[in-house]
Design a protein around this motif. Structure first.
Motif, mmCIF file in Angstrom:
data_model
loop_
_atom_site.group_PDB
_atom_site.id
_atom_site.type_symbol
_atom_site.label_atom_id
_atom_site.label_comp_id
_atom_site.label_asym_id
_atom_site.label_seq_id
_atom_site.Cartn_x
_atom_site.Cartn_y
_atom_site.Cartn_z
ATOM 1 N N ILE A 139 40.189 -6.439 -5.027
ATOM 2 C CA ILE A 139 39.002 -7.275 -4.845
ATOM 3 C C ILE A 139 38.771 -7.353 -3.343
ATOM 4 C CG2 ILE A 139 37.982 -9.557 -5.171
ATOM 5 C CD1 ILE A 139 39.796 -9.840 -7.656
ATOM 6 N N GLU A 140 37.576 -6.956 -2.917
ATOM 7 C CA GLU A 140 37.274 -6.840 -1.488
ATOM 8 C C GLU A 140 36.106 -7.752 -1.111
ATOM 9 O OE1 GLU A 140 39.108 -4.698 0.328
ATOM 10 O OE2 GLU A 140 40.156 -3.875 -1.411
ATOM 11 N N LYS A 141 36.078 -8.162 0.160
ATOM 12 C CA LYS A 141 34.890 -8.821 0.685
ATOM 13 C C LYS A 141 33.809 -7.764 0.860
ATOM 14 C CE LYS A 141 36.824 -12.781 2.957
ATOM 15 N NZ LYS A 141 36.849 -13.615 4.141
ATOM 16 N N VAL A 142 32.558 -8.225 0.869
ATOM 17 C CA VAL A 142 31.447 -7.297 1.032
ATOM 18 C C VAL A 142 31.500 -6.704 2.439
ATOM 19 C CG1 VAL A 142 28.939 -7.065 1.066
ATOM 20 C CG2 VAL A 142 30.025 -8.523 -0.629
ATOM 21 N N GLN A 143 31.329 -5.418 2.512
ATOM 22 C CA GLN A 143 31.303 -4.722 3.788
ATOM 23 C C GLN A 143 30.061 -3.843 3.838
ATOM 24 O OE1 GLN A 143 34.328 -1.290 3.523
ATOM 25 N NE2 GLN A 143 35.190 -2.875 2.198
ATOM 26 N N HIS A 144 29.898 -3.126 4.947
ATOM 27 C CA HIS A 144 28.707 -2.302 5.104
ATOM 28 C C HIS A 144 28.629 -1.263 3.980
ATOM 29 C CE1 HIS A 144 25.465 -0.071 6.901
ATOM 30 N NE2 HIS A 144 26.176 1.026 6.725
ATOM 31 N N ILE A 145 27.464 -1.211 3.332
ATOM 32 C CA ILE A 145 27.223 -0.266 2.244
ATOM 33 C C ILE A 145 26.199 0.748 2.724
ATOM 34 C CG2 ILE A 145 26.384 0.017 -0.118
ATOM 35 C CD1 ILE A 145 27.276 -2.918 -0.614
ATOM 36 N N THR A 146 26.541 2.012 2.649
ATOM 37 C CA THR A 146 25.636 3.077 3.067
ATOM 38 C C THR A 146 24.766 3.480 1.882
ATOM 39 O OG1 THR A 146 27.291 3.875 4.638
ATOM 40 C CG2 THR A 146 25.521 5.414 4.027
ATOM 41 N N ARG A 147 23.448 3.337 2.053
ATOM 42 C CA ARG A 147 22.514 3.669 0.972
ATOM 43 C C ARG A 147 22.560 5.157 0.666
ATOM 44 N NH1 ARG A 147 20.193 0.076 -2.050
ATOM 45 N NH2 ARG A 147 18.621 1.620 -2.494
ATOM 46 N N VAL A 148 22.387 5.484 -0.588
ATOM 47 C CA VAL A 148 22.314 6.874 -1.019
ATOM 48 C C VAL A 148 20.957 7.051 -1.687
ATOM 49 C CG1 VAL A 148 23.302 8.646 -2.521
ATOM 50 C CG2 VAL A 148 24.810 6.978 -1.388
ATOM 51 N N PRO A 149 20.138 7.984 -1.181
ATOM 52 C CA PRO A 149 18.799 8.143 -1.757
ATOM 53 C C PRO A 149 18.839 8.656 -3.199
ATOM 54 C CG PRO A 149 19.187 9.748 0.003
ATOM 55 C CD PRO A 149 20.394 8.887 -0.078
ATOM 56 N N ARG A 150 17.783 8.307 -3.938
ATOM 57 C CA ARG A 150 17.549 8.800 -5.299
ATOM 58 C C ARG A 150 18.644 8.410 -6.277
ATOM 59 N NH1 ARG A 150 13.508 13.133 -5.308
ATOM 60 N NH2 ARG A 150 14.299 13.524 -7.386
ATOM 61 N N THR A 151 19.137 7.194 -6.137
ATOM 62 C CA THR A 151 20.089 6.667 -7.111
ATOM 63 C C THR A 151 19.411 5.551 -7.893
ATOM 64 O OG1 THR A 151 20.966 5.104 -5.488
ATOM 65 C CG2 THR A 151 22.138 7.209 -5.717
ATOM 66 N N ALA A 152 20.030 5.133 -8.978
ATOM 67 C CA ALA A 152 19.477 4.035 -9.765
ATOM 68 C C ALA A 152 19.370 2.787 -8.891
ATOM 69 C CB ALA A 152 20.375 3.770 -10.968
ATOM 70 N N HIS A 153 18.426 1.891 -9.244
ATOM 71 C CA HIS A 153 18.184 0.713 -8.405
ATOM 72 C C HIS A 153 19.422 -0.175 -8.263
ATOM 73 C CE1 HIS A 153 17.633 -1.011 -12.402
ATOM 74 N NE2 HIS A 153 17.874 -2.180 -11.851
ATOM 75 N N TYR A 154 20.307 -0.179 -9.249
ATOM 76 C CA TYR A 154 21.495 -1.031 -9.182
ATOM 77 C C TYR A 154 22.661 -0.384 -8.428
ATOM 78 C CZ TYR A 154 22.541 1.855 -13.243
ATOM 79 O OH TYR A 154 22.736 2.911 -14.084
ATOM 80 N N VAL A 155 22.530 0.884 -8.052
ATOM 81 C CA VAL A 155 23.550 1.539 -7.232
ATOM 82 C C VAL A 155 23.179 1.274 -5.782
ATOM 83 C CG1 VAL A 155 24.659 3.702 -6.590
ATOM 84 C CG2 VAL A 155 23.998 3.293 -8.980
ATOM 85 N N LYS A 156 23.975 0.456 -5.127
ATOM 86 C CA LYS A 156 23.637 0.004 -3.773
ATOM 87 C C LYS A 156 24.014 1.016 -2.705
ATOM 88 C CE LYS A 156 21.389 -2.896 -4.974
ATOM 89 N NZ LYS A 156 20.086 -2.949 -4.728
ATOM 90 N N GLY A 157 24.859 1.993 -3.034
ATOM 91 C CA GLY A 157 25.274 2.995 -2.075
ATOM 92 C C GLY A 157 26.764 3.245 -2.183
ATOM 93 N N VAL A 158 27.366 3.601 -1.054
ATOM 94 C CA VAL A 158 28.800 3.891 -1.044
ATOM 95 C C VAL A 158 29.465 3.164 0.127
ATOM 96 C CG1 VAL A 158 28.577 6.155 -2.153
ATOM 97 C CG2 VAL A 158 28.461 5.987 0.336
ATOM 98 N N ILE A 159 30.759 2.913 -0.024
ATOM 99 C CA ILE A 159 31.560 2.377 1.078
ATOM 100 C C ILE A 159 32.745 3.308 1.298
ATOM 101 C CG2 ILE A 159 30.899 -0.025 0.669
ATOM 102 C CD1 ILE A 159 33.681 -0.451 -0.634
ATOM 103 N N ASN A 160 33.286 3.245 2.500
ATOM 104 C CA ASN A 160 34.513 3.973 2.808
ATOM 105 C C ASN A 160 35.654 2.973 2.703
ATOM 106 O OD1 ASN A 160 36.663 5.383 3.825
ATOM 107 N ND2 ASN A 160 35.626 6.052 5.689
ATOM 108 N N LEU A 161 36.362 3.017 1.590
ATOM 109 C CA LEU A 161 37.439 2.070 1.348
ATOM 110 C C LEU A 161 38.780 2.765 1.525
ATOM 111 C CD1 LEU A 161 38.038 -0.860 0.472
ATOM 112 C CD2 LEU A 161 38.186 0.000 -1.867
ATOM 113 N N ARG A 162 39.400 2.516 2.643
ATOM 114 C CA ARG A 162 40.691 3.117 2.971
ATOM 115 C C ARG A 162 40.671 4.646 2.795
ATOM 116 N NH1 ARG A 162 41.743 -2.068 1.204
ATOM 117 N NH2 ARG A 162 41.712 -1.671 -1.010
#
Length: 150
Positions: A31-54
């Protein structure tokens, strides 16, 4: 006479829109705190993007938007629950993560029949724990992995 052991399901409890939901801990990596999320174009509206987690690029899904709830700004309580199902690792944005509970399997009931079929797909069941009602999610349906494997 030996007492019958009631089997229990250990779950992570989290909040969405003032309701309590639960996922079995076996699927939860962290369980992580919210961090910077990189948007990914042309994904579903509920997909906020990707994070680099470790060092692992992890897609992030906003559960509020996945379930059709209105989005809210992130707060200090907002968390990303990292779950793994099959070989897929995904982060789920929730309003807050609160508890780890042991839920007796006998307290889990199927979703009420009055719930619309689409919404019921996301729900594995409803657990009564004291005065609390926990909505147990069907992670395969939430992540859409069933359609990929069939």
């Amino acid at each position: 006479m030996a007492a019958v052991q009631e089997s229990e399901l250990k779950v992570i409890v989290f909040q969405l829109k003032n309701e309590e939901y639960a996922l079995p801990v076996q699927f939860v990596r962290s369980i992580e705190k919210v961090q910077h999320i990189t948007r990914v174009p042309r994904t579903a509206h509920y997909v906020k993007g990707v994070i680099n987690l470790r060092g692992v690029v992890t897609p992030i899904i906003d559960l509020r938007e996945r379930f059709g709830f209105s989005p809210v700004p992130h707060s200090e309580q907002t968390r990303i629950i990292i779950v793994a199902l099959q070989d897929i690792e995904v982060g789920l944005i929730v309003d807050a993560a609160s508890d780890v509970l042991d839920v007796p399997v006998s307290s889990i009931e199927p979703p009420p029949e009055t719930i619309e079929a689409v919404e019921a797909d996301y729900i594995h069941g409803v657990a009564k724990v004291g005065k609390r009602l926990l909505i147990l999610l069907n992670l395969e349906k939430v992540l859409g992995t069933e359609s990929r494997s069939s």
